[in-house]
Design an enzyme around this catalytic site. Sequence first.
Site, PDB file in Angstrom:
ATOM      1  N   ASP A 258      34.090  32.532  41.099  1.00  0.00           N
ATOM      2  CA  ASP A 258      34.961  33.482  41.036  1.00  0.00           C
ATOM      3  C   ASP A 258      34.647  34.741  41.948  1.00  0.00           C
ATOM      4  O   ASP A 258      33.874  35.080  42.068  1.00  0.00           O
ATOM      5  CB  ASP A 258      35.406  34.181  39.396  1.00  0.00           C
ATOM      6  N   LYS A 280      39.772  34.141  45.714  1.00  0.00           N
ATOM      7  CA  LYS A 280      40.869  34.473  46.950  1.00  0.00           C
ATOM      8  C   LYS A 280      40.996  33.282  47.617  1.00  0.00           C
ATOM      9  O   LYS A 280      40.065  32.673  48.044  1.00  0.00           O
ATOM     10  CB  LYS A 280      40.231  35.743  47.694  1.00  0.00           C
ATOM     11  N   MET A 393      40.303  43.360  31.002  1.00  0.00           N
ATOM     12  CA  MET A 393      41.356  43.463  32.080  1.00  0.00           C
ATOM     13  C   MET A 393      42.630  44.403  31.704  1.00  0.00           C
ATOM     14  O   MET A 393      43.878  44.072  32.048  1.00  0.00           O
ATOM     15  CB  MET A 393      41.973  42.079  32.496  1.00  0.00           C
TER      16      MET A 393
END
Length: 484
Positions: A258, A280, A393
């Site tokens: 990740d 990404k 998050m």
Amino acid sequence: MSSPAASVSHRLAVFPAFYKVAGRRVLLVGGGHEAPAKLRLLAETEAVLLVVAVDPSEELIDTAAAVGATLEARAFAPADLDGAALAFVATGDEAADAAIAAAARAAGVPVNVVDRPELCDFYVPAIVNRAPVAVAIGSTGTGPVLARHIRARIEAMLPPETGALARLAQSFRGTVARVIPDADGKRRFWARFFSGAVADRVYAGQEREARAEAARLLNGTQDDAGFVWLVGAGPGAEDLLTLRAQRLLQEADVIVHDRLVPAAVVAMGRRDAERISVGKAKGAHSVPQDRINDLLVELGREGKRVVRLKAGDPLVFGRTGEEMAALKAAGIAHAVVPGVTAAVAAAASIRLPLTLRGVASSLVFATGHDRDGETLPGWAGLALSGATVAVYMGKTVAAAVAERLVEAGLSPATPVAAIENASQSGERVLAGTVADLAALAGRDDVAGPVLIVVGDVVAHADLSTAERLTAAPASPRFAAFAAA
């Protein structure tokens, strides 16, 4: 050509060897302070242990009882050496040690005297026990300190399941000798046995499946299906990676990682391993989860040994459940390796007790939003009951989270800590109250992953180096909630 002096320097002053002691008497004489530790070491063998000590300590008595050794509280007698394979002396008295060592030598029994190398026939190495595999490390030049250091490194390299793998190999040894007559064929079999699917399943605790794989390998019907390890990379600090995760990174053919996994952790993988970033993709968009699932299945079907490396713990907001379901449906063998999750790392950084007697007896792991992007209201009631809430998050929705909490009845004065880049070199701690959370989302200087802790336990953390969450006033909508 090397000089005689150089060649002599590479010669050993002692010859490493393993004594057969199973079913044989091993004698320990003395009740000195080192005797219990020596007895515990001897108890890792299948020897019949006899301990003779005039005045045994309580620790020695308890240790003997725990390991099943015979303990006789009396003076040493030469007859104690009859039939003994080895003798150990730990009286702590120099004259007594020398006399007992001389008696052992006269009886032809090799003797080791604790802390008296001049009286020893042999030395006791530092031992890594993975029975039936044993690694012994000895150093006569630098003493036991270096040997213990090397032992610690080898302990990390050899997983506890090594013994199970060795026992499985033993059970196949005779059959392999009959079925595969040529030496080259045996070598190829054992190479695949110890570095392929059989070993992978043993290390994953799947011994029944490992035996089936070994049988297929022996019969020439084993396919080259791979193995996928779903591994927690921890919060980012390299030394918070588990030993198992570190070993698997060194064994993996492919590392699928990740974006939040630091490059330094990914770099701990095998140098020639393929590295695939799924954090990404083109256009700076995250790789869709379905595509990641398909990728893991494809790699497994190609026979690859894959480490799927996730930040923190793979089972905490890591979507590992979807990946396991895809691998199970495709018949790809897999296992999970836990990691240190961000909430635990963040709490450790500021010495924050996530649970504390009389303050908080429960802990909630939550995210700032659900899968549709809406701010989660479900855990607000738990916060009201005194639970510590760790919000993952949560930076972008901090204001909305605070509003929902206050709307549910939580005091705006409830302590809050926000930890950015927990455990990493760029770690920052911001502290305040629920009323201060509103401005967190607008702070452009907070760009790393943020873990927010809400609850009264935050008041017990070490916030001596923390920054203020905000000095600005709360949003008008939030202020209205706080004033109500």
